[in-house]
Design a protein around this motif. Structure first.
Motif, PDB file in Angstrom:
ATOM      1  N   ARG A   1      -0.790  47.099  39.149  1.00  0.00           N
ATOM      2  CA  ARG A   1      -1.044  46.595  37.788  1.00  0.00           C
ATOM      3  C   ARG A   1      -1.942  45.372  37.886  1.00  0.00           C
ATOM      4  O   ARG A   1      -1.505  44.250  37.637  1.00  0.00           O
ATOM      5  N   PHE A   2      -3.169  45.580  38.289  1.00  0.00           N
ATOM      6  CA  PHE A   2      -4.059  44.454  38.533  1.00  0.00           C
ATOM      7  C   PHE A   2      -4.459  43.784  37.210  1.00  0.00           C
ATOM      8  O   PHE A   2      -4.785  44.474  36.236  1.00  0.00           O
ATOM      9  N   PRO A   3      -4.451  42.448  37.179  1.00  0.00           N
ATOM     10  CA  PRO A   3      -5.016  41.749  36.019  1.00  0.00           C
ATOM     11  C   PRO A   3      -6.506  42.065  35.900  1.00  0.00           C
ATOM     12  O   PRO A   3      -7.137  42.557  36.842  1.00  0.00           O
ATOM     13  N   ARG A   4      -7.060  41.760  34.763  1.00  0.00           N
ATOM     14  CA  ARG A   4      -8.469  42.092  34.548  1.00  0.00           C
ATOM     15  C   ARG A   4      -9.383  41.245  35.432  1.00  0.00           C
ATOM     16  O   ARG A   4     -10.462  41.693  35.815  1.00  0.00           O
ATOM     17  N   VAL A   5      -8.952  40.005  35.736  1.00  0.00           N
ATOM     18  CA  VAL A   5      -9.753  39.125  36.592  1.00  0.00           C
ATOM     19  C   VAL A   5      -8.823  38.472  37.606  1.00  0.00           C
ATOM     20  O   VAL A   5      -7.740  38.000  37.248  1.00  0.00           O
ATOM     21  N   ILE A   6      -9.251  38.445  38.862  1.00  0.00           N
ATOM     22  CA  ILE A   6      -8.510  37.752  39.924  1.00  0.00           C
ATOM     23  C   ILE A   6      -9.445  36.739  40.561  1.00  0.00           C
ATOM     24  O   ILE A   6     -10.576  37.088  40.937  1.00  0.00           O
ATOM     25  N   PHE A   7      -9.004  35.508  40.663  1.00  0.00           N
ATOM     26  CA  PHE A   7      -9.805  34.452  41.298  1.00  0.00           C
ATOM     27  C   PHE A   7      -9.045  33.995  42.543  1.00  0.00           C
ATOM     28  O   PHE A   7      -8.004  33.356  42.449  1.00  0.00           O
ATOM     29  N   LEU A   8      -9.555  34.343  43.720  1.00  0.00           N
ATOM     30  CA  LEU A   8      -8.971  33.921  44.991  1.00  0.00           C
ATOM     31  C   LEU A   8      -9.690  32.652  45.437  1.00  0.00           C
ATOM     32  O   LEU A   8     -10.700  32.693  46.143  1.00  0.00           O
ATOM     33  N   SER A   9      -9.195  31.510  45.012  1.00  0.00           N
ATOM     34  CA  SER A   9      -9.888  30.246  45.255  1.00  0.00           C
ATOM     35  C   SER A   9      -9.418  29.641  46.566  1.00  0.00           C
ATOM     36  O   SER A   9      -8.599  28.725  46.613  1.00  0.00           O
ATOM     37  N   GLY A  10      -9.937  30.191  47.653  1.00  0.00           N
ATOM     38  CA  GLY A  10      -9.618  29.696  48.980  1.00  0.00           C
ATOM     39  C   GLY A  10     -10.755  29.995  49.934  1.00  0.00           C
ATOM     40  O   GLY A  10     -11.581  30.891  49.690  1.00  0.00           O
ATOM     41  N   CYS A  11     -10.824  29.254  51.019  1.00  0.00           N
ATOM     42  CA  CYS A  11     -11.890  29.454  51.994  1.00  0.00           C
ATOM     43  C   CYS A  11     -11.857  30.884  52.534  1.00  0.00           C
ATOM     44  O   CYS A  11     -10.785  31.456  52.727  1.00  0.00           O
ATOM     45  N   HIS A  12     -12.996  31.442  52.792  1.00  0.00           N
ATOM     46  CA  HIS A  12     -13.173  32.743  53.467  1.00  0.00           C
ATOM     47  C   HIS A  12     -12.739  33.945  52.633  1.00  0.00           C
ATOM     48  O   HIS A  12     -12.803  35.077  53.123  1.00  0.00           O
ATOM     49  N   THR A  13     -12.292  33.759  51.369  1.00  0.00           N
ATOM     50  CA  THR A  13     -11.798  34.903  50.594  1.00  0.00           C
ATOM     51  C   THR A  13     -12.914  35.841  50.168  1.00  0.00           C
ATOM     52  O   THR A  13     -12.656  36.998  49.837  1.00  0.00           O
TER      53      THR A  13
ATOM     54  N   ALA B   1     -11.726  39.637  48.681  1.00  0.00           N
ATOM     55  CA  ALA B   1     -12.110  39.974  47.309  1.00  0.00           C
ATOM     56  C   ALA B   1     -12.636  41.400  47.229  1.00  0.00           C
ATOM     57  O   ALA B   1     -12.284  42.172  46.319  1.00  0.00           O
ATOM     58  N   GLN B   2     -13.493  41.770  48.168  1.00  0.00           N
ATOM     59  CA  GLN B   2     -14.062  43.116  48.173  1.00  0.00           C
ATOM     60  C   GLN B   2     -12.975  44.175  48.356  1.00  0.00           C
ATOM     61  O   GLN B   2     -12.973  45.206  47.686  1.00  0.00           O
ATOM     62  N   ALA B   3     -12.020  43.904  49.242  1.00  0.00           N
ATOM     63  CA  ALA B   3     -10.951  44.864  49.511  1.00  0.00           C
ATOM     64  C   ALA B   3     -10.061  45.066  48.289  1.00  0.00           C
ATOM     65  O   ALA B   3      -9.595  46.183  48.024  1.00  0.00           O
ATOM     66  N   LEU B   4      -9.825  44.007  47.529  1.00  0.00           N
ATOM     67  CA  LEU B   4      -9.002  44.138  46.325  1.00  0.00           C
ATOM     68  C   LEU B   4      -9.682  45.034  45.291  1.00  0.00           C
ATOM     69  O   LEU B   4      -9.030  45.817  44.599  1.00  0.00           O
ATOM     70  N   VAL B   5     -10.992  44.903  45.167  1.00  0.00           N
ATOM     71  CA  VAL B   5     -11.722  45.773  44.242  1.00  0.00           C
ATOM     72  C   VAL B   5     -11.591  47.229  44.672  1.00  0.00           C
ATOM     73  O   VAL B   5     -11.382  48.139  43.844  1.00  0.00           O
ATOM     74  N   LYS B   6     -11.687  47.474  45.983  1.00  0.00           N
ATOM     75  CA  LYS B   6     -11.539  48.844  46.477  1.00  0.00           C
ATOM     76  C   LYS B   6     -10.155  49.406  46.194  1.00  0.00           C
ATOM     77  O   LYS B   6      -9.974  50.618  46.072  1.00  0.00           O
ATOM     78  N   MET B   7      -9.147  48.498  46.085  1.00  0.00           N
ATOM     79  CA  MET B   7      -7.781  48.938  45.817  1.00  0.00           C
ATOM     80  C   MET B   7      -7.498  49.122  44.329  1.00  0.00           C
ATOM     81  O   MET B   7      -6.395  49.514  43.955  1.00  0.00           O
ATOM     82  N   GLY B   8      -8.473  48.766  43.476  1.00  0.00           N
ATOM     83  CA  GLY B   8      -8.278  49.019  42.066  1.00  0.00           C
ATOM     84  C   GLY B   8      -8.466  47.834  41.149  1.00  0.00           C
ATOM     85  O   GLY B   8      -8.402  47.990  39.919  1.00  0.00           O
ATOM     86  N   ALA B   9      -8.682  46.652  41.692  1.00  0.00           N
ATOM     87  CA  ALA B   9      -8.915  45.484  40.840  1.00  0.00           C
ATOM     88  C   ALA B   9     -10.284  45.588  40.183  1.00  0.00           C
ATOM     89  O   ALA B   9     -11.233  46.120  40.774  1.00  0.00           O
ATOM     90  N   GLY B  10     -10.396  45.068  38.962  1.00  0.00           N
ATOM     91  CA  GLY B  10     -11.656  45.176  38.239  1.00  0.00           C
ATOM     92  C   GLY B  10     -12.676  44.144  38.658  1.00  0.00           C
ATOM     93  O   GLY B  10     -13.800  44.473  39.042  1.00  0.00           O
ATOM     94  N   VAL B  11     -12.318  42.872  38.581  1.00  0.00           N
ATOM     95  CA  VAL B  11     -13.212  41.773  38.949  1.00  0.00           C
ATOM     96  C   VAL B  11     -12.441  40.814  39.840  1.00  0.00           C
ATOM     97  O   VAL B  11     -11.330  40.402  39.502  1.00  0.00           O
ATOM     98  N   VAL B  12     -13.018  40.465  40.981  1.00  0.00           N
ATOM     99  CA  VAL B  12     -12.377  39.519  41.898  1.00  0.00           C
ATOM    100  C   VAL B  12     -13.414  38.494  42.335  1.00  0.00           C
ATOM    101  O   VAL B  12     -14.509  38.855  42.766  1.00  0.00           O
ATOM    102  N   LEU B  13     -13.061  37.219  42.211  1.00  0.00           N
ATOM    103  CA  LEU B  13     -13.922  36.130  42.669  1.00  0.00           C
ATOM    104  C   LEU B  13     -13.349  35.546  43.948  1.00  0.00           C
ATOM    105  O   LEU B  13     -12.120  35.478  44.131  1.00  0.00           O
ATOM    106  N   GLY B  14     -14.215  35.088  44.831  1.00  0.00           N
ATOM    107  CA  GLY B  14     -13.781  34.447  46.071  1.00  0.00           C
ATOM    108  C   GLY B  14     -14.870  33.555  46.606  1.00  0.00           C
ATOM    109  O   GLY B  14     -15.967  33.458  46.038  1.00  0.00           O
TER     110      GLY B  14
END
Length: 1013
Positions: free
Chosen positions: A67-79, A92-105
């Protein structure tokens, strides 16, 4: 995430430290049994009790449960960084492949300031109706405007789905209204002991809150606040609210809370635990021979430099005022508490620190406080408007009942007393009128105790005893642990609680022997329920005000039985069956183990914790803990750990005695402790110059490790042996042992052992002239040590790098490295290490022609080495002084010869020293011949494999012949007669005579206490 319905969150923001995992550098962070592939991106997070937990993409996906939120922000080094040269996708890229819509890192490391600025701009844009793409652009523009050099590292990954605005702009038709949810209960301290009003319950105190916040501002002239007022007025709740507000505005603040009686070790323990991730900080607090004020000054200076200032809370400070001083109204605190509070205030003021202090106390008499710059805030009773807010949740019928029974008047603006009374009036069977009349005729400051006594007296005896038994725990405990101290099922029945009516009472609570009465005790506020989030297992503890009232309820035998049951159960649950152990829980196990006289529990846990403290340079705390445990009786494990702490603190005599006692008491079947004790003892005596005995002890230890198949122990001993063998001149043999040690460490994946071995090998290889290889090994070692966070090891390696840099001719860089190493050694209280670094700085100064600085630093180092009996290095220092000093050279050289005869230093070095003194003597034929026969004696007692043994023996013989010829002894027959007459073949004569002659030369110029050698 599981407690919320699907699509509840629009945005998920995770901030913290991100890493690219490798077993070599981060394997030590994993619990036993867990494995993560190398180059896996991870977040360093914590579990619900504060243990380190490496969170992978898979872990996040499981938490979201698809149940991924519409936006995920992974605010940490190397994410947002692809690892292993692009072969491993970023988090971040791997989360998108798992079904997340938008991921920032973030690609690669990023500054905290940059992350904050980006998040603020990003969410401001989203909140005002921008699209995700628009919000990212706004964040980039703001980072550029704020001159963030790493703004370009922000990465955004997304799939093909279109995501519109997340927020409907203001004044849009049909815009949904905001809904506010009540937050969870809060606690002032990290152990959930001091329960305070949560945000919903916290009312009033607006002006005190404003005044105190003003005093806590970074620009304030105050160092903190002192909050006074009678029990129940909300001092702790105000302190908690201040902490929340300060940490919201300045999130880099670290909160440390101490409750009740104040002692130095407890303070140092709390501060060390909070800042243990900075390896050198705990050592500053344990630095020997520095006053508490000085240690605190160094501590504040360091944490301010790290940009992690402290918010220190001393709660229930009235417990530091003796009862007699309360009764006579002098209100003087204990001498220990005064000394500590004085040191804290002085250190904060003199450092002009950003850190702040909050004290809560029932009493305030300003002339009893030490000199301070605290804002004094005296809490008054709550006004009627605020009291009405407390009662606003009551239904109309109860509100009318409250006013009829005069409860508000009796509470007199005391919020805690008011809440207790509001609970009391709802209890069936309580003679409320009689209680209220009694309270009306009592001074307010004692009403709380009367209420507690009344509530206790209204309980059946078995419930009161149950409450007493539960009070043995100082930390909150679960139902499973409570069951262990409940002697039998409670017979008293109470009506079903709302939870039971709804069928939502936890199964454990239904089955518990005592679970029947906990809801009742909770409703009376006699027991606190310690939970901070909805899914946490409920834990319970007894309200601290009841301790003195509960003491008479159990006999001494009953108390002791309860303590034993409690100690055994928390040992089982918190230690044997858990892989998420905390230092606080371990110390609670030891505390109860001591009270219950459960020696094995106290010793086994205490020894583990004490050794961890020593490894973190917290020597004083380890020693204090062990001294408490040893009161139960001598134990070889604790004696060995005491000795280890004493050795680091320079108390060599005490350490030697305790090591010997530990070995004498060690059972035949405890091979591990015997081997480690032998190894630790060997290292201590080797520093004193007793190399052969040290090697003998190490050989015993090695044989034990080999017999029991302990590869890690074997590798450690081989490395230590190699170092000692190298110091005696057998370089090739030393390198062979180092290589054996390194191979074992690499095979086992033990990065710390590998780092130490690389460092030691580098020094030997440098001696052989291969400077480039040596420096490369040191760089490998330093990378590992920095990842581990070992301050002492880092200082040692930097020191060794300085030596190699100096050999290359880069003197300025070498001086800078040595200064860096010296600062670390001083901070962690490593006396021997500080002296060793001073020696190197002195030598470098001498090489650059600064003779004054060389002499000054050498004398400082000699004094320190004499204190800790570091005789091997002391011999080097005094020898250098003897050979280079423009005055007193003979005095220093004579001391060096005196010392080299006493200790087992390198044979070559000892004979070179003796020969140097020999050449400095002009007409003293007796001393010359004494030096010559001493050379022959040392060669005769040296192991025969020394490569230069024959040359050194010939040198001694030439010295004897030269002295004989000077006295007209020229034939072999006359020489033999002379040697016999002068007893030059009797070491029991010529060695004491040599010492006497050397002591005559030195006179009063000794740099060390020779009676200790």
């Amino acid at each position: 995430m599981e407690s919320y319905e699907k699509d509840y969150f629009d945005v998920f923001h995770l901030t913290g430290h991100g890493i690219i995992y490798t077993q070599e550098y981060f394997g030590g962070l994993l619990p036993e049994g867990r494995k993560i592939n190398d180059y896996t991106p991870c977040f360093i997070t914590e579990d619900e009790v504060g243990n380190v937990q490496l969170t992978t993409v898979d872990d996040l996906a499981k938490a979201f449960r698809g149940r991924f939120p519409r936006v995920i922000f992974l605010s940490g080094c190397h994410t947002g960084q692809v690892a292993n040269r692009g072969t491993v996708p970023s988090m971040a890229q791997a989360l998108v492949k798992m079904g997340a819509g938008v991921v920032l890192g973030w690609a690669r490391p990023v500054y905290d300031r940059t992350g904050i600025i980006a998040a603020q701009a990003f969410y401001q844009a989203l909140a005002t109706g921008a699209t995700v793409e628009g919000a990212v652009k706004a964040a980039q523009q703001e980072m550029i405007a704020q001159e963030c050099s790493d703004w370009h590292l922000l990465r955004i990954y997304r799939d093909t789905r279109q995501i519109e605005e997340l927020v409907t702009p203001l004044r849009s038709k049909g815009r949904e209204k905001l809904k506010f949810t009540q937050p969870e209960s809060e606690f002032l301290d990290e152990n959930n002991i001091v329960k305070v009003a949560n945000r919903w319950e916290f009312v009033g105190r607006r002006r005190p809150l404003q005044r105190c916040l003003q005093a806590l501002r970074e620009t304030s002239d105050n160092i903190g606040v002192f909050i006074a007022g009678m029990g129940g007025l909300g001092k702790s709740s105000l302190a908690a609210r201040l902490c929340t507000r300060v940490q919201t505005q300045r999130p880099n603040f670290e909160r440390v809370v101490l409750i009740g009686p104040l002692d130095e070790v407890g303070l140092l323990n709390k501060l060390s635990s909070k800042f243990e991730r900075f390896a050198d900080v705990p050592a500053l607090l344990n630095e020997p021979k520095v006053s508490l004020k000085g240690r605190l000054q160094n501590f504040f200076e360091r944490i301010e430099a790290l940009e992690h200032p402290l918010l220190l809370v001393l709660d229930d400070f009235e417990q530091n005022i003796p009862k007699a001083n309360i009764e006579d109204n002098s209100l003087r605190m204990t001498a220990e508490a005064y000394r500590i509070l004085e040191a804290i205030c002085a250190a904060l003021e003199e450092n002009a620190a950003e850190s702040r202090l909050i004290v809560t106390c029932r009493y305030l008499k300003e002339d009893t406080l030490p000199p301070h710059e605290l804002h004094l805030e005296s809490l008054a009773a709550m006004n009627p408007a605020d009291v009405d807010k407390i009662c606003r949740e009551l239904d109309k019928e109860v509100k009318q009942q409250v006013r009829e029974q005069r409860i508000i008047i009796i509470a007199d603006g005391n919020p805690r007393l008011l809440r207790w009374l509001l609970s009391v009036v709802k209890q069936p069977g309580l003679e409320s009128d009689e209680l209220l009349t009694r309270l009306e005729n009592t001074q307010q400051e004692f009403r709380e105790n009367i209420l507690a006594q009344t509530l206790l007296s209204g309980l059946p005896e078995d419930e009161r005893k149950f409450l007493a038994r539960l009070s043995v725990f100082h930390l909150p405990v679960s139902i499973e642990i409570i069951n262990a101290i409940a002697p039998q099922p409670i017979s008293y029945e109470i009506p079903p609680t709302p939870l039971e009516k709804q069928g939502s009472l936890p199964p454990l609570l239904k089955e518990a022997r005592g679970g029947q009465i906990l809801p009742k005790l909770l409703s009376l506020s006699l027991v606190e329920s310690a939970t901070t989030h909805a899914t946490q297992t409920t834990e319970y503890r007894v309200t601290t005000i009841l301790e003195s009232l509960l003491e008479p309820l159990l006999s001494e035998e009953e108390w002791q039985t309860t303590r034993q049951q409690a100690a055994r159960k928390i040992y089982q649950i918190w230690w044997e069956e858990s892989d998420k152990r905390t230092e606080e829980q371990a110390l609670e196990i030891v505390r109860l183990g001591l009270l219950a006289r459960e020696q094995e529990i106290a010793v086994s846990i205490g020894d583990t914790i004490a050794n961890i403290l020593i490894n973190r340079s917290r020597y004083f705390e380890a020693l204090e803990l062990c001294q408490k445990i040893i009161s139960l009786g001598e134990d070889h494990r604790i004696l060995g750990t005491i000795a280890r702490a004493e050795a680091f603190l320079g108390e060599v005599d005490k350490a030697r005695v305790h090591y010997q006692q530990a070995l004498a008491l060690c059972p035949e079947d405890d091979d591990i402790h015997k081997a480690s004790t032998l190894g630790n003892m060997a290292q201590m005596i080797a520093k004193q110059g007793n190399i052969n005995p040290a090697l003998a002890l190490l050989q015993q230890s090695l044989e034990i490790y080999e017999r029991i198949g302990d590869a890690s122990g074997k590798a450690a001993i081989l490395s230590i042996m190699a170092q000692m063998i190298a110091e005696q001149g057998s370089i090739d043999t030393a390198l062979e042992k180092y290589q054996q040690s390194l191979e074992i460490y690499e095979y086992m994946g033990k990065v710390y052992g590998k780092a130490n071995t690389l460092n030691n090998m580098a020094q030997i290889i440098a001696q052989k002239g291969d400077i480039d290889t040596a420096f490369a090994l040191l760089q490998q070692s330093l990378e590992i040590i920095e990842h581990i966070g070992d301050a002492c090891g880092k200082a040692t390696i930097i020191n060794n790098m300085a030596q190699i840099v100096a050999q290359r001719g880069d003197i300025d860089t070498a001086f800078a490295l040595l200064q860096q190493s010296l600062e670390i050694k001083e901070r962690i209280g490593d006396v021997y290490g500080k002296a060793a670094t001073l020696v190197n700085v002195a030598d470098l100064a001498g090489e650059t022609g600064d003779k004054t600085k060389h002499l000054e630093l050498s004398l400082q180092a000699a004094q320190l080495l004499g204190q800790v009996r570091g005789y091997i290095l002391l011999l080097t220092v005094i020898s250098n002084l003897g050979l280079t000093a423009e005055s007193n050279g003979m005095v220093y050289l004579a001391q060096a010869v005196w010392l080299c005869v006493k200790i087992q230093a390198s044979l070559t070095n000892r004979i070179c020293l003796i020969f140097a003194l020999y050449k400095s003597i002009s007409v003293d034929h007796e001393l010359q011949v004494l030096l010559g026969v001493t050379v022959m004696f040392l060669c005769a007692t040296q192991a025969q494999e020394h490569s230069l043994l024959e040359k050194l023996r010939n040198l001694g013989w030439e010295m004897i012949l030269e002295a004989a010829v000077a006295q007209s002894i020229e034939t072999p027959e006359a020489l033999g007669t002379w040697i016999f007459q002068q007893r030059l073949n009797d070491p029991e004569y010529f060695l004491p005579r040599l010492n006497q002659r050397l002591e005559e030369i030195v006179g009063d110029g000794w740099l060390f206490d020779r009676s200790q050698v």
